[in-house]
Design a protein around this motif. Structure first.
Motif, PDB file in Angstrom:
ATOM      1  N   ALA A  77      -0.415  -1.108  13.895  1.00  0.00           N
ATOM      2  CA  ALA A  77       0.009  -0.886  15.281  1.00  0.00           C
ATOM      3  C   ALA A  77       0.679  -2.169  15.769  1.00  0.00           C
ATOM      4  O   ALA A  77       0.057  -3.237  15.768  1.00  0.00           O
ATOM      5  N   VAL A  78       1.941  -2.063  16.173  1.00  0.00           N
ATOM      6  CA  VAL A  78       2.733  -3.234  16.533  1.00  0.00           C
ATOM      7  C   VAL A  78       3.181  -3.140  17.983  1.00  0.00           C
ATOM      8  O   VAL A  78       3.716  -2.123  18.415  1.00  0.00           O
ATOM      9  N   ILE A  79       2.954  -4.213  18.719  1.00  0.00           N
ATOM     10  CA  ILE A  79       3.497  -4.323  20.073  1.00  0.00           C
ATOM     11  C   ILE A  79       4.375  -5.569  20.115  1.00  0.00           C
ATOM     12  O   ILE A  79       4.065  -6.573  19.476  1.00  0.00           O
ATOM     13  N   ALA A  80       5.480  -5.469  20.816  1.00  0.00           N
ATOM     14  CA  ALA A  80       6.413  -6.593  20.931  1.00  0.00           C
ATOM     15  C   ALA A  80       6.483  -7.053  22.379  1.00  0.00           C
ATOM     16  O   ALA A  80       6.343  -6.264  23.307  1.00  0.00           O
ATOM     17  N   TRP A  81       6.704  -8.326  22.545  1.00  0.00           N
ATOM     18  CA  TRP A  81       6.916  -8.870  23.882  1.00  0.00           C
ATOM     19  C   TRP A  81       8.069  -9.872  23.798  1.00  0.00           C
ATOM     20  O   TRP A  81       8.336 -10.447  22.756  1.00  0.00           O
ATOM     21  N   GLU A  82       8.747 -10.012  24.906  1.00  0.00           N
ATOM     22  CA  GLU A  82       9.826 -10.991  24.963  1.00  0.00           C
ATOM     23  C   GLU A  82       9.955 -11.521  26.376  1.00  0.00           C
ATOM     24  O   GLU A  82       9.559 -10.869  27.343  1.00  0.00           O
ATOM     25  N   TYR A  83      10.483 -12.726  26.457  1.00  0.00           N
ATOM     26  CA  TYR A  83      10.731 -13.311  27.770  1.00  0.00           C
ATOM     27  C   TYR A  83      11.837 -12.526  28.451  1.00  0.00           C
ATOM     28  O   TYR A  83      12.859 -12.229  27.818  1.00  0.00           O
ATOM     29  N   THR A 130       0.850  -1.183   0.000  1.00  0.00           N
ATOM     30  CA  THR A 130       0.000   0.000   0.000  1.00  0.00           C
ATOM     31  C   THR A 130       0.884   1.229   0.000  1.00  0.00           C
ATOM     32  O   THR A 130       1.876   1.299   0.719  1.00  0.00           O
ATOM     33  N   GLN A 131       0.508   2.200  -0.783  1.00  0.00           N
ATOM     34  CA  GLN A 131       1.319   3.401  -0.973  1.00  0.00           C
ATOM     35  C   GLN A 131       1.794   4.011   0.339  1.00  0.00           C
ATOM     36  O   GLN A 131       2.937   4.364   0.468  1.00  0.00           O
ATOM     37  N   GLY A 132       0.932   4.155   1.322  1.00  0.00           N
ATOM     38  CA  GLY A 132       1.305   4.873   2.530  1.00  0.00           C
ATOM     39  C   GLY A 132       1.289   4.041   3.788  1.00  0.00           C
ATOM     40  O   GLY A 132       0.876   4.515   4.837  1.00  0.00           O
ATOM     41  N   HIS A 133       1.736   2.794   3.720  1.00  0.00           N
ATOM     42  CA  HIS A 133       1.739   1.916   4.894  1.00  0.00           C
ATOM     43  C   HIS A 133       2.618   2.502   6.000  1.00  0.00           C
ATOM     44  O   HIS A 133       3.796   2.780   5.785  1.00  0.00           O
ATOM     45  N   ILE A 134       2.023   2.702   7.186  1.00  0.00           N
ATOM     46  CA  ILE A 134       2.734   3.271   8.335  1.00  0.00           C
ATOM     47  C   ILE A 134       2.726   2.258   9.466  1.00  0.00           C
ATOM     48  O   ILE A 134       1.671   1.741   9.840  1.00  0.00           O
ATOM     49  N   VAL A 135       3.894   1.980  10.028  1.00  0.00           N
ATOM     50  CA  VAL A 135       4.026   1.098  11.180  1.00  0.00           C
ATOM     51  C   VAL A 135       4.195   1.970  12.415  1.00  0.00           C
ATOM     52  O   VAL A 135       4.976   2.933  12.399  1.00  0.00           O
ATOM     53  N   ALA A 182      13.994  -4.733  17.236  1.00  0.00           N
ATOM     54  CA  ALA A 182      14.114  -5.704  16.148  1.00  0.00           C
ATOM     55  C   ALA A 182      12.756  -5.967  15.497  1.00  0.00           C
ATOM     56  O   ALA A 182      12.656  -6.055  14.267  1.00  0.00           O
ATOM     57  N   VAL A 183      11.730  -6.079  16.304  1.00  0.00           N
ATOM     58  CA  VAL A 183      10.382  -6.325  15.784  1.00  0.00           C
ATOM     59  C   VAL A 183       9.927  -5.154  14.920  1.00  0.00           C
ATOM     60  O   VAL A 183       9.398  -5.337  13.815  1.00  0.00           O
ATOM     61  N   LEU A 184      10.123  -3.933  15.393  1.00  0.00           N
ATOM     62  CA  LEU A 184       9.691  -2.758  14.630  1.00  0.00           C
ATOM     63  C   LEU A 184      10.489  -2.588  13.345  1.00  0.00           C
ATOM     64  O   LEU A 184       9.932  -2.218  12.303  1.00  0.00           O
TER      65      LEU A 184
END
Length: 152
Positions: free
Chosen positions: A43-49, A9-14, A102-104
């Motif tokens: 909208a991205v959320i990351a989790w890690e141990y 998509t032209q304007g994909h924003i993370v 790293a996820v972002l």
């Protein structure tokens, strides 16, 4: 919990979300910018141990830690706080395991822009830029908007 979107998509924003006011401001910026580029928001959320100290018997994670469930809840609450019941057109959300930077960086490889807050829930109060936002600025393959403050 990753929803498929067309990343061409032209304007994909993370947008990096961690529930902080800074990340909520990043969501608000994305909502303002995405329509201008006929784009979508992820909208991205990351989790890690967490890294736990070594004790007799080795390293371990307490049984029953619902880390992914906690991340899902934080993301859902942040979206509700920012947008209420009416989410922006084209908004999708992702809950991913791994270090937030790293996820972002991976999520934004084909994005038009990455938006992060300047300070999240970790680190030291008073720093101008957090470790995640700093890593994103240094290593992203797309423009990065770092939002300072809580409002647009």
């Amino acid at each position: 919990m990753t929803t498929q979107i067309d990343k061409k998509t032209q304007g994909h924003i993370v947008v990096g979300v961690d529930g902080s006011e800074s990340s909520k401001a990043a969501l608000r910026w994305a909502a303002q910018l995405a329509p201008l580029a006929d784009g979508t928001i992820e909208a991205v959320i990351a989790w890690e141990y967490p890294t736990l100290p070594i004790w007799e018997g080795g390293i371990g994670i307490p049984n029953g830690w619902p880390l992914e469930d906690g991340a899902k809840k934080i993301l859902k609450e942040a979206l509700a706080d920012v947008f209420g019941k009416t989410l922006p057109k084209g908004l999708v959300s992702s809950v991913r395991q791994g270090h937030p930077a790293a996820v972002l960086l991976e999520a934004s490889k084909n994005a038009k822009m990455l938006i992060v807050g300047s300070r999240g829930h970790g680190g030291f109060v008073g720093l101008l830029l957090g470790s995640v936002s700093s890593a994103c600025v240094k290593h992203a393959t797309c423009p990065v908007l770092v939002v300072h403050g809580e409002h647009i």
